[in-house]
Motif scaffolding. Sequence first.
Motif, PDB file in Angstrom:
ATOM      1  N   GLY A   1       1.973 -18.203   5.888  1.00  0.00           N
ATOM      2  CA  GLY A   1       2.013 -18.257   4.436  1.00  0.00           C
ATOM      3  C   GLY A   1       2.789 -19.433   3.889  1.00  0.00           C
ATOM      4  N   THR A   2       3.806 -19.891   4.640  1.00  0.00           N
ATOM      5  CA  THR A   2       4.623 -20.985   4.116  1.00  0.00           C
ATOM      6  C   THR A   2       3.835 -22.287   4.036  1.00  0.00           C
ATOM      7  N   LEU A   3       2.799 -22.401   4.861  1.00  0.00           N
ATOM      8  CA  LEU A   3       2.231 -23.729   5.087  1.00  0.00           C
ATOM      9  C   LEU A   3       1.555 -24.350   3.868  1.00  0.00           C
ATOM     10  N   PRO A   4       0.672 -23.625   3.168  1.00  0.00           N
ATOM     11  CA  PRO A   4      -0.014 -24.320   2.075  1.00  0.00           C
ATOM     12  C   PRO A   4       0.749 -24.328   0.761  1.00  0.00           C
ATOM     13  N   GLN A   5       1.981 -23.839   0.737  1.00  0.00           N
ATOM     14  CA  GLN A   5       2.672 -23.675  -0.546  1.00  0.00           C
ATOM     15  C   GLN A   5       3.259 -24.978  -1.053  1.00  0.00           C
ATOM     16  N   THR A   6       3.439 -25.023  -2.357  1.00  0.00           N
ATOM     17  CA  THR A   6       4.147 -26.177  -2.914  1.00  0.00           C
ATOM     18  C   THR A   6       5.422 -25.769  -3.635  1.00  0.00           C
ATOM     19  N   SER A   7       5.584 -24.476  -3.901  1.00  0.00           N
ATOM     20  CA  SER A   7       6.804 -24.049  -4.573  1.00  0.00           C
ATOM     21  C   SER A   7       7.865 -23.714  -3.530  1.00  0.00           C
TER      22      SER A   7
ATOM     23  N   VAL B   1       7.585 -22.926  16.361  1.00  0.00           N
ATOM     24  CA  VAL B   1       7.011 -24.245  16.108  1.00  0.00           C
ATOM     25  C   VAL B   1       6.612 -24.366  14.642  1.00  0.00           C
ATOM     26  N   ILE B   2       5.965 -23.312  14.140  1.00  0.00           N
ATOM     27  CA  ILE B   2       5.541 -23.345  12.740  1.00  0.00           C
ATOM     28  C   ILE B   2       6.766 -23.374  11.841  1.00  0.00           C
ATOM     29  N   SER B   3       7.754 -22.597  12.234  1.00  0.00           N
ATOM     30  CA  SER B   3       8.968 -22.539  11.431  1.00  0.00           C
ATOM     31  C   SER B   3       9.641 -23.914  11.390  1.00  0.00           C
ATOM     32  N   LEU B   4       9.625 -24.565  12.537  1.00  0.00           N
ATOM     33  CA  LEU B   4      10.128 -25.928  12.627  1.00  0.00           C
ATOM     34  C   LEU B   4       9.384 -26.828  11.639  1.00  0.00           C
ATOM     35  N   TYR B   5       8.069 -26.710  11.679  1.00  0.00           N
ATOM     36  CA  TYR B   5       7.235 -27.582  10.864  1.00  0.00           C
ATOM     37  C   TYR B   5       7.499 -27.361   9.380  1.00  0.00           C
ATOM     38  N   TYR B   6       7.460 -26.113   8.952  1.00  0.00           N
ATOM     39  CA  TYR B   6       7.540 -25.940   7.505  1.00  0.00           C
ATOM     40  C   TYR B   6       8.927 -26.242   6.985  1.00  0.00           C
ATOM     41  N   ASN B   7       9.936 -25.960   7.770  1.00  0.00           N
ATOM     42  CA  ASN B   7      11.278 -26.259   7.284  1.00  0.00           C
ATOM     43  C   ASN B   7      11.503 -27.752   7.152  1.00  0.00           C
ATOM     44  N   PHE B   8      11.071 -28.487   8.154  1.00  0.00           N
ATOM     45  CA  PHE B   8      11.331 -29.913   8.084  1.00  0.00           C
ATOM     46  C   PHE B   8      10.451 -30.600   7.048  1.00  0.00           C
ATOM     47  N   THR B   9       9.184 -30.193   6.963  1.00  0.00           N
ATOM     48  CA  THR B   9       8.353 -30.868   5.962  1.00  0.00           C
ATOM     49  C   THR B   9       8.809 -30.496   4.553  1.00  0.00           C
TER      50      THR B   9
ATOM     51  N   ARG C   1      -3.374 -14.766 -11.143  1.00  0.00           N
ATOM     52  CA  ARG C   1      -2.759 -16.096 -11.192  1.00  0.00           C
ATOM     53  C   ARG C   1      -1.982 -16.376  -9.920  1.00  0.00           C
ATOM     54  N   LEU C   2      -1.442 -15.314  -9.320  1.00  0.00           N
ATOM     55  CA  LEU C   2      -0.538 -15.491  -8.185  1.00  0.00           C
ATOM     56  C   LEU C   2      -1.267 -15.205  -6.895  1.00  0.00           C
ATOM     57  N   LYS C   3      -1.980 -16.187  -6.405  1.00  0.00           N
ATOM     58  CA  LYS C   3      -2.615 -15.941  -5.122  1.00  0.00           C
ATOM     59  C   LYS C   3      -1.997 -16.809  -4.054  1.00  0.00           C
ATOM     60  N   GLY C   4      -2.268 -16.461  -2.831  1.00  0.00           N
ATOM     61  CA  GLY C   4      -1.806 -17.255  -1.703  1.00  0.00           C
ATOM     62  C   GLY C   4      -0.370 -17.066  -1.359  1.00  0.00           C
TER      63      GLY C   4
ATOM     64  N   GLY D   1      -5.674 -26.203   5.917  1.00  0.00           N
ATOM     65  CA  GLY D   1      -6.653 -25.254   6.401  1.00  0.00           C
ATOM     66  C   GLY D   1      -6.176 -23.818   6.352  1.00  0.00           C
ATOM     67  N   THR D   2      -4.864 -23.653   6.199  1.00  0.00           N
ATOM     68  CA  THR D   2      -4.335 -22.302   6.256  1.00  0.00           C
ATOM     69  C   THR D   2      -4.547 -21.548   4.948  1.00  0.00           C
ATOM     70  N   TRP D   3      -4.824 -22.288   3.906  1.00  0.00           N
ATOM     71  CA  TRP D   3      -4.967 -21.667   2.596  1.00  0.00           C
ATOM     72  C   TRP D   3      -6.067 -20.608   2.625  1.00  0.00           C
ATOM     73  N   GLU D   4      -7.201 -20.966   3.235  1.00  0.00           N
ATOM     74  CA  GLU D   4      -8.326 -20.041   3.267  1.00  0.00           C
ATOM     75  C   GLU D   4      -7.975 -18.768   4.020  1.00  0.00           C
ATOM     76  N   ILE D   5      -7.272 -18.945   5.122  1.00  0.00           N
ATOM     77  CA  ILE D   5      -6.903 -17.766   5.914  1.00  0.00           C
ATOM     78  C   ILE D   5      -5.953 -16.886   5.113  1.00  0.00           C
ATOM     79  N   LEU D   6      -5.029 -17.557   4.440  1.00  0.00           N
ATOM     80  CA  LEU D   6      -4.052 -16.816   3.654  1.00  0.00           C
ATOM     81  C   LEU D   6      -4.748 -16.016   2.564  1.00  0.00           C
ATOM     82  N   LEU D   7      -5.776 -16.621   1.994  1.00  0.00           N
ATOM     83  CA  LEU D   7      -6.469 -15.937   0.901  1.00  0.00           C
ATOM     84  C   LEU D   7      -7.196 -14.688   1.379  1.00  0.00           C
ATOM     85  N   LEU D   8      -7.507 -14.614   2.652  1.00  0.00           N
ATOM     86  CA  LEU D   8      -8.142 -13.399   3.156  1.00  0.00           C
ATOM     87  C   LEU D   8      -7.235 -12.201   2.957  1.00  0.00           C
ATOM     88  N   ILE D   9      -5.943 -12.446   3.047  1.00  0.00           N
ATOM     89  CA  ILE D   9      -5.000 -11.343   2.918  1.00  0.00           C
ATOM     90  C   ILE D   9      -4.362 -11.342   1.548  1.00  0.00           C
TER      91      ILE D   9
END
Lengths: 141, 491, 116, 781
Positions: free
Chosen positions: B289-295, B416-424, C113-116, D559-567
């Motif tokens: 869940g952390t990966l595509p976020q911007t907030s 590994v993912i945790s590493l990635y999202y924290n550093f990016t 509004r709050l997805k993802g 690419g993870t956005w789509e997977i995340l949206l499934l849930i």
Amino acid sequence: MRSLILQTIAPVVLHLTLLFSMFLLIYGHNQPGGGFIAGLMTAVGIVLQWIAVDEEEGRRRFNWPYERIFLAGLALSTLTGVWGYIKGAYLKSSIYRFELPFIGDVELFTAFLFDVGVYGVVVGVVMCIFTNLCEEEAKDS
Amino acid sequence: MNAFFPMFVVLPLAVGTFLFLVRKNRALQESVSLIALLANLIFAGVLLHATADGTIFVHRMGLWPFPYAIVLAADRLAATLLFLSSSIVGACAVFARSYLTDEQRKEAFHPLLHFLLMGMQGCFITGDLFNLFVFFEVMLMSTYALLGFYYNLDQLEMAFKYTCLNLIASALFLLGVSLLYAQVGTVNMADLAVKIKLLGPTPLMVVTALVFVFVFSVKAAIFPMHLWLPSAHSISPTPISAILAGVLVKVGIYSIIRCATLIFPAAFLILQPGLILLCLLTIAMGALGTLPQTSIKRILAYSTINQLGYIAFGVALLSQAGLAAAVFYIVGHAYLKSAMLLGAGLNQKLTGTVDLEEMGGMMGKAPFASLLMLVGFLSLAGFPPFTGFFAKLFVLQAGFAQGAILATGVALGFGVISLYYNFTTYQRYAWGTGGGEVGAAGAGIYGSVAFLSAFAVIFGIGAYWLFEWAQLVAAQLTNPELYIAAMRDLG
Amino acid sequence: MVWILAMIIGVLVTVASYLIMQRRIIQVVLGMAVLSHAANLMIVASGWVGDGKAPIVPKTGGPLDPFAYVDPLPQAMVLTAIVISLAVTAFLLVLAFFTYRKFGTDDIDEIRRLKG
Amino acid sequence: MDNTFIIVFFPFAAALIIPWFAERFRKHAAWFAMVAPVVSTWALFNLYSEWAAGGRQTFTRAIAWVPAANVEISFMVDGLSLMWGLLVAGMGALIVLYSHWYLHEHEALGRYYGFLIAFMGSMLGVVFSDHLISLFIFWELTSITSFFLIGFWSDRDASNYGATKAILITGSGGLAMLGGFLLLGDVAGEWRLSELVLMPDIASQVSLGVFLLIILGAATKSAQWPFHIWLPNAMEAPTPISAFLHSATMVKAGIYLLSRFYPILGAHPAWGYVVTGFGMTTMIAGGLLSLRAYDLKAILAYGTISQLGLIVTFLGYGGKGAIIGATLHLYNHAAAKAAMFMTVGIIDHEAGTRDVRLLGNLKKLMPKTHVLAVIAALSLIGIPPMGGFITKEMLYEVSLHPGGPGNWSWFWPYLTVFAGVFTALYHLRFLSEPYWQAAEGEAPKHPHDPPMGMLAAPAILVLLALAFGLAPGLIENAIVAPAASATLGGGAKVELHLALWHGVNLPLIMSVITMALGLALYFGFAHVKTVLDACARIWGKAPAPDRIYDGFVNWLRNGTWEILLLIQDGNLRRYMRWMFVLPTIAVLYLVWRMEWGANVFPKGFAGASFLLVVIALMIAGAALATALFRRRVPAILALGTMGYGIAGLFLLLKAPDLALTQIMVESASVVLFLLVFYYLPELKPVPSSAAKKIRDWGIAIGLGVCTTLVMAAAMNTHKFRTIADYFMRTSKPVAGFKNVVNAIIVDYRGYDTLGEITVLVIAGIAVYALMRLVGEMKCDH
């Protein structure tokens, strides 16, 4: 929602429900009843009355500070608990007997005071929610 | 001491009531609120000190005998969490003092904060399952009110969903209580433990335990009951997010620990593979869940899910080492995550946003704020010498020692993912050229963030103390007889 | 008796969960109300042991046979639960009211509004 | 204080305060930073003499950190750690010296020197660590500090990319290594390297997985193929950093790890294949890539990769000769490669570019730099009298008498010569294109020799390389031999007699062949390049490691956005479905898998009365009506009816208090419902497809059936007297209540009630706050 019949009988109903709720509150420790039921009954009585009479009239007649009522109720219940605390454990109940002139022996349960607090909270909160919603509706229309 | 700890409920209750009464007098309200929180913290400190020798304090409500009364009990775990909650809520109140600018809305903030504290502390000290339900509701009702404090569109939507999802949990809780009451006819935790042990892990009891797992999973944000968390933690006002992430989710974990060690140890052994699977899914879900976020706040929210997966994994190992690791993790994560969320609030104060797209170059513009965030991100990523590293290390050690090599390996792999999202995240926040002008923030804000962040370092360098303590806690937890005896004898 | 009680609970849970999964806010709120009724019934049911009198003890003292009465504790717990669910339902209603008005829709599918 | 602690911890302490000084005295920042490596080096010499005086016995120092969890910081002093320590600290001093001239005054000097010194401390920690966890901690610290140093120019995208890549790859390797360490510690029951070395059959107990995890840590750190991809991007760092971290020390941490674990895992059956495999692949890949690079630093970076591959190959092959050769080469490579990096830094600094196509004729423009570059490069190519010649001869010697396993001995001389040719080729290219040939383009600045101070550090390194060649006796038995001995383990005796000239023998002939081939290829480089380009075109279609990495990171981000949206698609209904379905499945699974035995469920409908059935039907009917009514008001009224039905049921269940409360609550909530929804405009109905309806009903019925079964079973399982007996008995005599329910509410469990009225009060406050404080709530749409 105004109707003549409702308007006429509502005050009577209100007084009856208030009376009945007092009865429920006081006799709660021996009969079905208690603070909750009494509080709810009072609140429902007032609400019915409010709906029966005119909107403005209702607000004028029942414009009580409900926040203070529920706060006072909560404070009373809490303090009753604290009294028990002094007596040994939080919410420890005690029974006090008084000799009152004209009435005679009276037993005062601290649990009863607690119940009165519950009563206050129930009335206050239900009415607070109700009056606020009514106001919002009034603003809306 | 036995008589003393209903204070943890009564004090916030009385203070909350009082604060609402004096809501128009802001100066009085704020100072009373902070003084009361300080007093609460001192009480918690005293209790923590007193439980260090292994004493379990017990208070029978109304002096009714065990198991008929509602019995309050504080062992080391409860005392630890009490200290945690009071210090974090205290720091958040200080933060809120200069963070919330809208004077009018502060009216209800402090009273509700105290009710929230009352709810959480009530959960920690109660020894009665139904009473736990009641205090869950106190806690939840306060959060329902606090989460959507500004009631803009986002907050409204979030508060509505949060309330709905938690109502289902409440209904499930009542289902669990009724299943238990039907089977053993009691709600006192110690009494339950004794009788359930006599009954053995019957299929129905295992189902009951499962129901409780799902109930507490909602609070502890274990997959699939975590769905409320990302929005709630990211949209709510920052001080509240910090309390939610720091303490509230720990109430769920706390309850799971109690179930696993005290109430249903046998049933949990049967459920263990499923629990571990859920924990791994939680870890995966949080990391993903952390990966595509911007907030920033939303990233932190998902990272909370991720970390809770590790904590629950420690608990699900059902070993003393696992519990010690989980307790260590709980404390470390609580301070860390609330510090980071307050840090996000600090940056919101400075830049007016928590969106990484609109941020950047904070390292140059606000060195101290970005240093605080750096400590947080490094710790979250599990780098030495911060708490995050030790917390993960202990969980992994416990997992490997238990022989759960595959599951522990998977948990390790998600590092590994945790590493990635924290550093990016840190890069996008502190490096680069984006972002605009930076404003100023008050000393209260900096102070509270620094105070909480300091624990990430203290418990990292001083992991020794915290781990010793966590082991003491775990030792007490793995001996539920102590808890039962304390309740029965003193009760 | 046991089966009938259990079935009532089952029906309520079914209806509640169906309503909760529907698209309109009011249905969700109604579903929550039904669910709280179901939960209350569960607790009462958990104390059910067969025939018994209402738990109001007679005035006259003397030893008392607890088996002659129904279990009072679940009733007390339900009373607590009812009032709590009243409070929460009322709050949820108000929340739904505002959501409804601010979003201008009562379609859950559109409040995303709050997805993802 | 003990010397080991000074060596490792002084840099950390210094790193905390250096930024403060550096920012205040910007002109002299480097001299403040210089204190740390100087102190560490001084302590190292003390430690060395202590160790030498103590008969060169390995000794350890430990600080317990979290003893209960086997975490301690402990140091081991032996030949290997001393050699590495001297390398790191000495190089650190030179790098700081060089940085003084390299960095501009306005740059973030505090951050630079702080992280640089912290890195040095971490690296010293790695090489001295005795305990596995301690090793891992310092290992990760080198990764973090490297992250910040690579990203020093943090406003450049390329720096950010390089830093992320480095931390992701080396960090992941570190995690793998941690897993390996934890499992190794569990298997061996021992966490100290100094003890593990002494365990004779430890390698046989270690499973292949654990072995691979540990090797993975080393391979990522030392940029072994296919993990080498981070190193070229890490060249975005300031050049002194590249020289220090990415040629001399950090990339060699993997090699250090392999050397350290050679006595422990060297006997593992997979050691030869895995380590040698990594090394050879890397050596070839690095060499080829270096030939196609145009950035001077990239040429050097790929060259470094190739050389690291060579060293790893020898470590993998094992045996006394190979270890000695690898150790020697490592030392030589560190000095020469760092010097070359520094010369590149000078070019970059003075000419403003590192692109060989834009540079030319520097031999005339920058004569002093040219000399240094030539000596350093020749040393690595292995031309006498530089130290590189000695190590190269040593490697050839070893390749002729390999002591390792397998039937591959014939292969070794060829491989080594091949590596030598490569080395010669890309180093010649490194010299010729910028220095000797004419430029194809124009450099941004007109290059000239830098100030003498900037030349000092590379000059010292070049002198070291020369000195090693001319007088190898200076260090052969003082430093290199103990290190090789420690690597071999088991108290192996290593005596070295190195000399520049040892007569005409096979290694010398191999050297000559190497040189001849190298020169031939160099002069025919245009043809080589054509071949290489053709290969690259084919290779370009293959999933190269770089492309896999970019794809993976891109997937993580986008690419993870789509997977995340499934849930988590923001739809409450979907959330509800998750929360209903999974628990139902879990319960059904338990129902299916567990032995439920007989008599779990009640038989028949005993105790059911007509009235009960009527009320039950009423409740069920009203409930269904609530679900099915499309309009709001009828649905609300149906809900009310259901509530009253439940009140009737309560009455039937002998709960008069409950019935009363239920009636009141129901009345109040119906009023509230009506109040809220009556006035709101009826919005357009939202239809739902039949399939979705069936799905929803399916889920709902599943949940309902589960609840029914579980509740029925529970109600049939009263095993204990309930605690309510006590309330019944004591209500009147003790509490004074005849209504036991009320007694429980206000007395026995008054605390619950207190919580409950608090909930009510909070709800009141919440509604109050919502209404009074939020103000106008107009529709936003």
